[in-house]
Enzyme design. Structure first.
Site, PDB file in Angstrom:
ATOM      1  N   SER A  25       0.834  -1.213   0.000  1.00  0.00           N
ATOM      2  CA  SER A  25       0.000   0.000   0.000  1.00  0.00           C
ATOM      3  C   SER A  25       0.860   1.253   0.000  1.00  0.00           C
ATOM      4  CB  SER A  25      -0.845   0.054   1.276  1.00  0.00           C
ATOM      5  OG  SER A  25      -2.090  -0.471   1.069  1.00  0.00           O
ATOM      6  N   ARG A  48      -1.016   8.423   5.494  1.00  0.00           N
ATOM      7  CA  ARG A  48      -2.094   7.707   6.219  1.00  0.00           C
ATOM      8  C   ARG A  48      -3.472   8.221   5.778  1.00  0.00           C
ATOM      9  NH1 ARG A  48      -1.036   2.915   8.765  1.00  0.00           N
ATOM     10  NH2 ARG A  48       1.214   2.937   8.846  1.00  0.00           N
ATOM     11  N   HIS A  51      -4.081   6.727   2.425  1.00  0.00           N
ATOM     12  CA  HIS A  51      -4.312   5.291   2.669  1.00  0.00           C
ATOM     13  C   HIS A  51      -5.760   5.048   3.100  1.00  0.00           C
ATOM     14  CE1 HIS A  51      -3.300   1.650   5.386  1.00  0.00           C
ATOM     15  NE2 HIS A  51      -3.102   1.229   4.159  1.00  0.00           N
TER      16      HIS A  51
END
Ligand SMILES: C/C1=C2N=C(/C=C3N=C(/C(C)=C4\N[C@@](C)([C@@H]5N=C1[C@](C)(CCC(=O)O)[C@H]5CC(=O)O)[C@@](C)(CC(=O)O)[C@@H]4CCC(=O)O)[C@@](C)(CC(=O)O)[C@@H]\3CCC(=O)O)C(C)(C)[C@@H]/2CCC(=O)O
Length: 222
Positions: A25, A48, A51
């Site tokens: 990822s 993040r 993500h």
């Protein structure tokens, strides 16, 4: 009549290893996202957010006040109170990296009645119980614009300042406006903040941003 497919059709090739999933990822996120404007810790937060939303373009909407990441990291290292607008945000904070439960007063037994009496959302009424915990805290607002507006009003009226506000409410009514207000208030009121301008946001990106800072504190960088 619908025919049941043979079970042999239901055999997929996918990655089952959690570490490998996360590494892949973040490799893809780095390849797809322009992170050149950010320092090392800011990059961890931005990645993040990307993500959690699955959306590299969102990086352009992220804003950090000058000392936001360091202020958040220092407060979290000192085990400051983590104040959350909703339970979803509280649940999203990685528990292995904190020593005390984050606080959320949304479901306090008196909150529904208090909100009704005042004619306001439960999310903003819950901030009546934040006062004693605010000084030096890390505030996570990921859902409720009214909670973010109320917090700014309280600080403007002299309430103690949190060390960091991560303000990322999502939606169509008040979300973008409350985050614009936060971004303005970081200058006017002298608060450190991380925000995501526009309609996008949500509980997951907000707790993920806090988790990014917690990970920086234990040296877990992607
Ligand atoms: C206006 C509100 C919006 N909620 C959104 C999105 C989601 N909310 C979920 C859930 C389960 C909850 N939302 C409440 C916070 C509830 N949501 C509101 C309020 C009506 C007002 C907030 C505000 O404007 O500031 C708010 C109720 C209140 O009185 O404060 C929640 C408390 C509702 C409830 O269960 O009573 C609850 C929070 C639960 C918790 O503690 O975690 C969703 C999961 C909705 C769903 O079930 O589909 C979703 C989660 C999104 C996220 O990532 O956080 C919006 C879109 C933000 C919306 C904003 C206005 C709009 O555009 O419509």
């Amino acid at each position: 009549m619908q025919k049941t497919p043979p079970s042999s059709d239901y055999h997929f090739h996918y990655q089952p290893d959690p570490k490998a999933i996360e590494q892949d990822s973040f490799r893809q996120i780095r390849a797809l996202t322009d992170l050149s404007a950010w320092d090392l810790d800011q990059q961890q937060v931005v990645m993040r957010i990307v993500h959690s939303l699955g959306l590299p373009e969102v990086a352009e909407q992220v804003r950090f006040s000058e000392h936001a990441t360091q202020a958040g990291r220092d407060a979290l290292a000192k085990h400051a109170a983590i104040l959350c607008d909703v339970e979803m945000v509280k649940q999203g904070v990685t528990k292995r990296m904190i020593e005390q439960e984050p606080l959320c007063f949304l479901n306090h037994p008196k909150m529904a009645e208090l909100a009704k009496q005042k004619g306001e959302t439960r999310s903003m009424a819950a901030l009546s119980l934040w006062q004693d915990h605010l000084a030096g805290s890390v505030v996570l607002i990921g859902n409720a614009p009214t909670a973010l507006f109320r917090l700014l009003e309280m600080i403007a009226q002299g309430a103690p300042k949190p060390a960091l506000i991560i303000g990322m409410p999502v939606g169509f009514v008040g979300a973008a406006e409350s985050k614009d207000a936060l971004w303005q208030a970081h200058r006017d009121l002298g608060v450190e903040c991380i925000t995501l301008l526009g309609r996008m946001g949500g509980s997951a990106v907000t707790s993920a941003s806090c988790n990014a800072l917690l990970r920086c504190n234990i040296g877990e960088y992607y």
